[in-house]
Design a protein around this motif. Structure first.
Motif, PDB file in Angstrom:
ATOM      1  N   GLY A  17       0.372  -1.662   0.253  1.00 29.50           N
ATOM      2  CA  GLY A  17       0.042  -0.022  -0.011  1.00 29.50           C
ATOM      3  C   GLY A  17       0.607   1.240   0.027  1.00 29.50           C
ATOM      4  O   GLY A  17       1.389   0.926  -0.435  1.00 29.50           O
ATOM      5  N   GLY A  18      -0.166   2.710   0.685  1.00 31.31           N
ATOM      6  CA  GLY A  18       0.652   3.705   0.614  1.00 31.31           C
ATOM      7  C   GLY A  18       1.938   3.554   1.388  1.00 31.31           C
ATOM      8  O   GLY A  18       2.854   4.490   0.534  1.00 31.31           O
ATOM      9  N   ILE A  19       2.776   3.222   2.006  1.00 33.41           N
ATOM     10  CA  ILE A  19       4.077   3.137   2.465  1.00 33.41           C
ATOM     11  C   ILE A  19       5.440   2.332   1.823  1.00 33.41           C
ATOM     12  O   ILE A  19       5.923   3.467   1.946  1.00 33.41           O
ATOM     13  N   VAL A  20       5.008   1.563   1.344  1.00 29.09           N
ATOM     14  CA  VAL A  20       5.566   1.018  -0.060  1.00 29.09           C
ATOM     15  C   VAL A  20       5.778   2.672  -1.134  1.00 29.09           C
ATOM     16  O   VAL A  20       6.771   3.031  -1.362  1.00 29.09           O
ATOM     17  N   ARG A  21       4.764   2.962  -1.568  1.00 31.83           N
ATOM     18  CA  ARG A  21       4.680   4.301  -2.604  1.00 31.83           C
ATOM     19  C   ARG A  21       6.040   5.058  -2.059  1.00 31.83           C
ATOM     20  O   ARG A  21       6.943   5.800  -2.524  1.00 31.83           O
ATOM     21  N   ASP A  22       5.107   5.660  -0.602  1.00 34.21           N
ATOM     22  CA  ASP A  22       6.194   6.890  -0.267  1.00 34.21           C
ATOM     23  C   ASP A  22       7.235   6.337   0.032  1.00 34.21           C
ATOM     24  O   ASP A  22       8.455   7.875   0.456  1.00 34.21           O
ATOM     25  N   LEU A  23       7.946   5.409   0.842  1.00 37.81           N
ATOM     26  CA  LEU A  23       9.404   5.250   0.808  1.00 37.81           C
ATOM     27  C   LEU A  23      10.320   5.486  -0.619  1.00 37.81           C
ATOM     28  O   LEU A  23      11.066   6.097  -0.170  1.00 37.81           O
ATOM     29  N   ASP A 150     -15.441  -1.183 -11.810  1.00 36.02           N
ATOM     30  CA  ASP A 150     -15.239  -2.144 -10.745  1.00 36.02           C
ATOM     31  C   ASP A 150     -15.247  -1.339  -9.616  1.00 36.02           C
ATOM     32  O   ASP A 150     -16.941  -1.377  -8.806  1.00 36.02           O
ATOM     33  N   ASP A 151     -15.021   0.040  -9.147  1.00 33.10           N
ATOM     34  CA  ASP A 151     -14.813   0.879  -7.872  1.00 33.10           C
ATOM     35  C   ASP A 151     -14.929   2.152  -8.534  1.00 33.10           C
ATOM     36  O   ASP A 151     -13.812   2.666  -8.713  1.00 33.10           O
ATOM     37  N   PRO A 152     -16.271   3.105  -8.916  1.00 37.07           N
ATOM     38  CA  PRO A 152     -15.573   4.480  -9.620  1.00 37.07           C
ATOM     39  C   PRO A 152     -14.798   5.673  -8.655  1.00 37.07           C
ATOM     40  O   PRO A 152     -15.037   6.505  -8.807  1.00 37.07           O
ATOM     41  N   THR A 153     -15.303   4.765  -7.087  1.00 39.16           N
ATOM     42  CA  THR A 153     -14.813   5.878  -5.756  1.00 39.16           C
ATOM     43  C   THR A 153     -13.042   6.333  -6.720  1.00 39.16           C
ATOM     44  O   THR A 153     -12.134   7.484  -5.911  1.00 39.16           O
ATOM     45  N   ARG A 154     -12.372   5.137  -7.454  1.00 43.49           N
ATOM     46  CA  ARG A 154     -11.190   5.244  -8.009  1.00 43.49           C
ATOM     47  C   ARG A 154     -10.871   6.714  -8.795  1.00 43.49           C
ATOM     48  O   ARG A 154      -9.899   7.011  -8.727  1.00 43.49           O
ATOM     49  N   ILE A 155     -12.116   7.276  -8.690  1.00 44.48           N
ATOM     50  CA  ILE A 155     -11.686   8.498  -9.846  1.00 44.48           C
ATOM     51  C   ILE A 155     -11.514   9.450  -9.488  1.00 44.48           C
ATOM     52  O   ILE A 155     -10.479   9.964  -9.743  1.00 44.48           O
ATOM     53  N   SER A 163      -3.016  15.450  -7.821  1.00 47.86           N
ATOM     54  CA  SER A 163      -2.944  16.766  -6.686  1.00 47.86           C
ATOM     55  C   SER A 163      -1.827  16.377  -6.481  1.00 47.86           C
ATOM     56  O   SER A 163      -0.764  17.032  -6.018  1.00 47.86           O
ATOM     57  N   ARG A 164      -1.591  15.550  -4.727  1.00 46.50           N
ATOM     58  CA  ARG A 164      -1.277  15.290  -3.972  1.00 46.50           C
ATOM     59  C   ARG A 164       0.481  15.009  -4.200  1.00 46.50           C
ATOM     60  O   ARG A 164       1.554  16.027  -3.827  1.00 46.50           O
ATOM     61  N   TYR A 165       0.669  14.222  -5.496  1.00 47.27           N
ATOM     62  CA  TYR A 165       2.530  14.262  -5.605  1.00 47.27           C
ATOM     63  C   TYR A 165       2.950  15.150  -7.105  1.00 47.27           C
ATOM     64  O   TYR A 165       3.614  14.999  -7.452  1.00 47.27           O
TER      65      TYR A 165
HETATM   66  P1  ATP Z   1      -3.139   7.568   2.267  1.00 47.17           P
HETATM   67  O1  ATP Z   1      -1.154   8.026   1.981  1.00 47.17           O
HETATM   68  O2  ATP Z   1      -3.675   8.709   1.961  1.00 47.17           O
HETATM   69  O3  ATP Z   1      -3.924   6.231   3.451  1.00 47.17           O
HETATM   70  P2  ATP Z   1      -3.103   4.941   1.099  1.00 47.17           P
HETATM   71  O4  ATP Z   1      -2.597   4.990  -0.421  1.00 47.17           O
HETATM   72  O5  ATP Z   1      -3.013   4.413   1.935  1.00 47.17           O
HETATM   73  O6  ATP Z   1      -2.466   6.654   0.851  1.00 47.17           O
HETATM   74  P3  ATP Z   1      -5.595   4.586   1.954  1.00 47.17           P
HETATM   75  O7  ATP Z   1      -6.773   4.328   1.554  1.00 47.17           O
HETATM   76  O8  ATP Z   1      -5.278   4.502   3.337  1.00 47.17           O
HETATM   77  O9  ATP Z   1      -4.920   4.778   0.893  1.00 47.17           O
HETATM   78  O10 ATP Z   1      -5.607   2.735   1.290  1.00 47.17           O
HETATM   79  C1  ATP Z   1      -4.140   1.929   1.563  1.00 47.17           C
HETATM   80  C2  ATP Z   1      -4.290   1.149  -0.010  1.00 47.17           C
HETATM   81  O11 ATP Z   1      -5.213   0.735  -0.249  1.00 47.17           O
HETATM   82  C3  ATP Z   1      -4.108   1.303  -0.844  1.00 47.17           C
HETATM   83  O12 ATP Z   1      -2.544   1.744  -1.267  1.00 47.17           O
HETATM   84  C4  ATP Z   1      -4.476   1.227  -2.068  1.00 47.17           C
HETATM   85  O13 ATP Z   1      -3.530  -0.198  -2.605  1.00 47.17           O
HETATM   86  C5  ATP Z   1      -5.834   0.527  -1.267  1.00 47.17           C
HETATM   87  N1  ATP Z   1      -7.031   0.703  -1.634  1.00 47.17           N
HETATM   88  C6  ATP Z   1      -7.501   1.848  -1.101  1.00 47.17           C
HETATM   89  N2  ATP Z   1      -8.590   2.321  -1.791  1.00 47.17           N
HETATM   90  C7  ATP Z   1      -8.863   1.493  -2.279  1.00 47.17           C
HETATM   91  C8  ATP Z   1      -9.766   1.080  -3.822  1.00 47.17           C
HETATM   92  N3  ATP Z   1     -11.019   2.324  -4.252  1.00 47.17           N
HETATM   93  N4  ATP Z   1      -9.595   0.380  -4.771  1.00 47.17           N
HETATM   94  C9  ATP Z   1      -8.213  -0.436  -4.881  1.00 47.17           C
HETATM   95  N5  ATP Z   1      -7.544   0.410  -4.034  1.00 47.17           N
HETATM   96  C10 ATP Z   1      -7.789   0.429  -2.423  1.00 47.17           C
END
Ligand code: ATP
Length: 395
Positions: A17-23, A150-155, A163-165
């Protein structure tokens, strides 16, 4: 310790998740997410035995666990899962999966990286979907073509991460967003899920960029039909961002952005939005300063020049609303509101109840009135003292 528990239970463990990206981006991130191959709860229980001061919470319903460390950090532990959607916008059906399945269900390639932290493979980066390159090339890219269906919240999440990065939504992903929007997929989404993602955008470092992107996809209408992102609104959003450092310590600053974003709405429309956000009645009554109400207030403020008058007019208005008022008022009114916030509001009353009791006044509503009156006198005097205030009070 994670390595030791991985060895003890012969469990595969991954940081995800996010921690790997941010690392990789060399940015701080305090949300530690790990996934294990077989049993998250068992892993969490064993790990917590290695960490005597940590607290553990098991979420049986989701088969996940959280470990709270003494230093305030927490570790979320889940079991690897595979997900599929029976129909668009449904909640996914979850089954056990491999690490690749688990990463495949995620939103963007940049969020679908993992670091193996198992005892026998510690530190290996797993990158099935070229997420590392997308981070380096500053790209927001989905993993498969029906991701937004599958999941429009992704938009909305795409707008947030772009925006953040300061990343770009890659062309194909951009086109798929347009397709999904054209299909009306977002209208099928529950308000609750939309609301959470909207709120995350407002909580981010610079919401104006995210809001601009939402506007580019014509999505602000999901929020409210009457929001028009014109120059004046954009200017207010940018100014609100500048003020953030001054006020954010004390305030939930995303509310300021919410008020700015909805500043073209009247009190009735605001009330509906606040209700949809789930704010309390008390909050709504205090913050419901629609465009018409703020106009009257600012007109009133024009004619107030004494500190006591400014204080009395503004004292019951929440700071978030006052910040919005600063963003939209004349130079003179700006000075007055700032003077209230930075000077008048924090003043300590020189005359206390006991001073008045000593002078023979009796306790009760009458005394309260005198205390208030003496405070207003204090605000208007240049060098107030007990004597000077009591003199003006005729006591
Ligand atoms: P932030 O730094 O804002 O917390 P994050 O990447 O950790 O960013 P989260 O919303 O905490 O974001 O979600 C953690 C992880 O879960 C994401 O990195 C992503 O891999 C996965 N994830 C979260 N929401 C979705 C989604 N709607 N569809 C698919 N994967 C998701």
């Amino acid at each position: 310790q994670i390595k030791a528990v991985s060895k003890l239970l012969n469990e595969k463990v991954y940081l995800v998740g996010g921690i790997v990206r941010d690392l990789i981006l060399n940015l701080p991130n305090e949300d530690i997410d790990i996934v294990v191959e077989n049993d998250a709860n068992n892993f969490a229980k064993n790990l917590s035995e290695f960490l005597p001061t940590a607290k553990i919470r098991i979420h049986d319903q989701f088969k996940t666990a959280t470990i709270f460390l003494e230093n305030g950090l927490s570790i979320d532990i889940a079991t690897l899962r595979s997900e599929y959607y029976e129909y668009p916008t449904a909640l996914p059906i979850v089954t056990q999966g491999t690490i690749k399945d688990d990463l495949f269900r995620r939103d963007f390639t940049i969020n679908a990286l993992a670091i193996d932290i198992s005892h026998n493979n510690f530190g290996k980066l797993l990158d099935f979907f070229k997420g590392y390159n997308d981070i380096k090339n500053k790209n927001i890219k989905i993993i498969h073509n029906i991701s937004f269906i599958d999941d429009p919240t992704r938009i909305i999440r795409a707008c947030r991460f772009a925006s953040r990065y300061n990343f770009t939504i890659e062309n194909e992903t951009h086109d798929l967003i347009l397709d999904a929007i054209e299909m009306g997929i977002l209208e099928r989404l529950s308000w609750n899920r939309l609301k959470n993602e909207f709120q995350y955008i407002l909580e981010d470092k610079n919401p104006s960029k995210g809001i601009l992107l939402l506007n580019k996809y014509n999505l602000l209408k999901l929020f409210h039909d009457n929001i028009i992102l014109d120059k004046s609104l954009l200017k207010k959003l940018n100014l609100a961002n500048k003020f953030k450092n001054i006020f954010a310590i004390k305030l939930e600053y995303w509310i300021v952005f919410l008020l700015v974003l909805t500043s073209q709405l009247n009190s009735k429309e605001l009330e509906i939005i606040f209700l949809k956000f789930g704010f309390s009645k008390n909050f709504i009554n205090k913050h419901k300063f629609g465009i018409e109400k703020r106009k009257i207030l600012l007109e009133e403020l024009n004619s107030k020049n004494k500190n006591s008058e400014i204080y009395s007019l503004l004292k019951n208005i929440p700071e978030e609303v006052l910040i919005l008022l600063i963003l939209e008022s004349t130079r003179e009114n700006k000075v007055k509101i700032k003077s209230y916030l930075f000077n008048l509001k924090g003043k300590v009353a020189i005359i206390k109840g006991r001073d008045l009791l000593e002078l023979g006044l009796e306790s009760g509503p009458h005394l309260k009135e005198y205390i208030e009156k003496s405070f207003l006198i204090q605000l208007d005097q240049i060098n107030p003292s007990k004597d000077s205030i009591l003199k003006e009070l005729n006591l």
